[in-house]
Design a protein around this motif. Structure first.
Motif, PDB file in Angstrom:
ATOM      1  N   LEU A 126      75.512  35.761   9.761  1.00 54.21           N
ATOM      2  CA  LEU A 126      75.744  36.991   8.962  1.00 54.21           C
ATOM      3  C   LEU A 126      76.497  36.658   7.660  1.00 54.21           C
ATOM      4  N   ASP A 127      77.538  35.795   7.759  1.00 56.30           N
ATOM      5  CA  ASP A 127      78.309  35.426   6.543  1.00 56.30           C
ATOM      6  C   ASP A 127      77.421  34.718   5.555  1.00 56.30           C
ATOM      7  N   VAL A 128      76.644  33.775   6.091  1.00 55.23           N
ATOM      8  CA  VAL A 128      75.749  33.040   5.190  1.00 55.23           C
ATOM      9  C   VAL A 128      74.770  34.002   4.535  1.00 55.23           C
ATOM     10  N   GLY A 129      74.259  34.915   5.271  1.00 59.93           N
ATOM     11  CA  GLY A 129      73.308  35.889   4.700  1.00 59.93           C
ATOM     12  C   GLY A 129      73.953  36.734   3.644  1.00 59.93           C
ATOM     13  N   ALA A 130      75.234  37.089   3.897  1.00 64.70           N
ATOM     14  CA  ALA A 130      75.933  37.919   2.899  1.00 64.70           C
ATOM     15  C   ALA A 130      76.126  37.126   1.627  1.00 64.70           C
ATOM     16  N   ARG A 131      76.572  35.857   1.774  1.00 67.11           N
ATOM     17  CA  ARG A 131      76.759  35.044   0.566  1.00 67.11           C
ATOM     18  C   ARG A 131      75.457  34.827  -0.151  1.00 67.11           C
ATOM     19  N   LEU A 132      74.407  34.577   0.653  1.00 60.36           N
ATOM     20  CA  LEU A 132      73.110  34.396  -0.011  1.00 60.36           C
ATOM     21  C   LEU A 132      72.664  35.659  -0.690  1.00 60.36           C
ATOM     22  N   ALA A 133      72.970  36.758  -0.107  1.00 65.57           N
ATOM     23  CA  ALA A 133      72.591  38.031  -0.752  1.00 65.57           C
ATOM     24  C   ALA A 133      73.374  38.259  -2.033  1.00 65.57           C
ATOM     25  N   GLU A 134      74.652  37.840  -2.025  1.00 66.75           N
ATOM     26  CA  GLU A 134      75.449  37.997  -3.245  1.00 66.75           C
ATOM     27  C   GLU A 134      74.966  37.099  -4.346  1.00 66.75           C
TER      28      GLU A 134
END
Length: 415
Positions: A361-369
C-alpha cells in the motif's frame, strides 16, 4: 513180514455159515462174497398132494375112515404151509447186502433184516459184505528204483470196501477182483519205486500214498469198490546194498561222534568268546560311564557359558534399547521443536503477509504521488485545429509543469 499176497475169493455155503465166512474168511483167504445155498425144496409139494389125496378120500368115503382122512388132509395141508413159510424166510445179516435175482437176472438188493421169497424163481444169488473195510496186503518183490536197483521187497497195505454190491457181483466177482487188485497194486508200487532214489528208499515207509490211493480208487471204482486207506509199512533193500548202508551208518556214526566233539569244542570256544565279550562289555560300560560324566561336565560348562553369553547379550540389548530410547526421545523432542517452529513460522507468515500488504500500500501511494499527471490542452476555434506556435510553446512548458512541487496547475488552454 508176510511174503504172500492176500487172497480174495467167494464161497458157496449154507445160510448158517455165511456170517462166519464173511467175518473170518476161509483158510486164511478173504471172503467178501458168499453164494448161499438154496434151502427151499419141494417136499411141501408132496405134503400138499397128500393133503389133496386125503381130502378126496374123505369126500368119497364114509364113516370113520372119512373122518380120519379129513383130519390127515388138514394136518398135511398145515404142514405143507408151515414148511413153505419156513423155507421162504430169508435173513440178511447186519452189515451185509443180498443180491436178489429172478429167473437168473439180478433185479435188486435186499437190505439187512428178514425177507420172504415165496416164489421159487426168486433167489438170493449172493450175500456181499458192504460195511467192513477189508484189509489187503501186497508184498511186491524186486521193485526197481530210479537207479534201476531192485529192492528186495515193498509191502503195501490197503483197505477197501464194497459200496455197490450189484456192480461188484455182476461186473467182476471176488475171484477176478483178486487178480485185478493185485495187478493194479503192483503197477502202482512199481511206479512209485521208479520215482525214488535207492538211498532214499527207506523214506517210503509211512510216506504219503494219497496219490496211489486216488489212482486205485479210479481204477477200481467201476467195480463198485472204494479204497478207504493205504500205506507202505515196510521196505527191504538188497543184501549188498544193506551192507553198503551198514558201512554208511558206521561212517555216519563216526561223523556224528566227530560232530559232537566239534560241537563241544565249538561250545567251549563260544563260551570263551562270550566271557571275553562280557569283559569287553564291562570295560565298555565303564568307559561309557566316564564319557557320560565328561558329557555332563561339558554340558554344565556349555550351560554356564551360554548363561554368560545370554547375560552379556541381555546387557548389550539393554544398552541398545536405552540408547535407542534416548535417541527416540531426542528425535521426539526435535520433532516437537520443529513442530513448534513450524507453528511459529505459520504465525510469522501471517504477520509477514500483513507487513507485505502494508508495504504494498505504501509503495502504491508513493508511486501514485510520483506518477505523471495528464495535461489537457484545449485549443480554440471551431475547426479544432491548433497553430504550430501554440504547440511549440506547450512542449516547452510541459517539463516545467512536471517538475513542480506536486502542485496541480490548471490546464493551459491556448488561444
Amino acid at each position: 513180514m508176510s511174503r504172500e499176497f492176500s487172497k480174495i475169493k467167494e464161497s458157496l455155503a449154507s445160510w448158517s455159515e455165511i456170517r462166519q465166512l464173511l467175518r473170518g474168511g476161509e483158510s486164511g483167504q478173504l471172503v467178501p462174497v458168499v453164494i448161499p445155498k438154496d434151502r427151499r425144496g419141494f417136499a411141501w409139494v408132496a405134503l400138499l398132494l397128500l393133503a389133496l389125496y386125503l381130502a378126496g378120500t374123505a369126500l368119497l368115503g364114509g364113516g370113520a375112515l372119512a373122518a380120519l382122512a379129513a383130519v390127515g388132509a388138514v394136518l398135511s395141508l398145515l404142514a405143507a404151509l408151515v414148511w413153505l413159510w419156513r423155507r421162504a424166510i430169508i435173513e440178511i445179516e447186519e452189515g451185509t447186502t443180498g443180491v436178489r435175482s429172478r429167473w437168473g437176472a439180478i433185479v435188486g438188493t435186499l437190505p439187512p433184516g428178514r425177507h420172504y421169497l415165496w416164489l421159487p424163481w426168486d433167489r438170493v444169488d449172493a450175500v456181499v459184505d458192504t460195511s467192513t473195510e477189508i484189509p489187503y496186503s501186497a508184498p511186491i518183490v524186486a521193485c526197481p528204483t530210479a537207479e534201476n536197483v531192485p529192492l528186495k521187497s515193498i509191502e503195501f497195505f490197503l483197505k477197501f470196501r464194497i459200496v455197490d454190491p450189484v456192480a461188484f457181483v455182476r461186473t467182476i466177482g471176488a475171484g477176478n477182483f483178486d487178480l485185478v487188485l493185485s495187478s493194479a497194486v503192483q503197477d502202482a508200487i512199481r511206479q512209485r519205486s521208479r520215482r525214488v532214489h535207492t538211498e532214499r528208499a527207506y523214506d517210503l515207509r509211512g510216506s504219503d500214498v494219497g496219490d496211489m490211493q486216488e489212482l486205485l480208487t479210479r481204477q477200481l471204482g467201476r467195480y463198485g469198490v472204494r479204497i478207504t486207506g493205504a500205506n507202505i509199512p515196510d521196505v527191504q533193500l538188497p543184501d549188498q546194498y544193506q551192507q553198503h548202508l551198514a558201512t554208511r551208518e558206521k561212517v555216519a556214526k563216526e561223523l556224528s561222534a566227530f560232530e559232537r566233539e566239534w560241537e563241544l569244542t565249538r561250545k567251549r570256544r563260544i563260551d570263551t568268546l562270550l566271557m571275553e565279550i562280557e569283559r569287553a562289555k564291562k570295560t565298555r560300560d565303564a568307559r561309557i560311564v566316564e564319557v557320560r560324566a565328561a558329557a555332563n561336565t561339558a554340558r554344565k560348562d556349555v550351560a554356564r557359558m551360554l548363561e554368560e553369553h545370554e547375560t552379556e547379550a541381555q546387557r548389550v540389548r539393554w544398552e541398545i534399547e536405552a540408547k535407542g530410547r534416548a535417541e527416540l526421545t531426542s528425535a521426539e523432542n526435535e520433532a516437537k521443536g520443529l513442530r513448534r517452529l513450524a507453528d511459529s513460522y505459520r504465525d510469522n507468515r501471517a504477520v509477514l503477509q500483513y507487513e507485505l500488504a502494508r508495504r504494498r500500500l505504501d509503495v502504491g501511494a508513493r508511486l501514485a504521488e510520483n506518477a505523471p499527471r495528464p495535461v489537457v490542452v484545449r485549443t480554440g476555434g471551431a475547426s479544432g485545429e491548433t497553430s504550430t506556435l501554440s504547440t511549440m510553446l506547450l512542449a516547452q512548458l510541459l517539463p516545467q509543469i512536471g517538475a513542480g512541487n506536486d502542485q496541480v496547475k490548471p490546464p493551459v488552454e491556448p488561444n
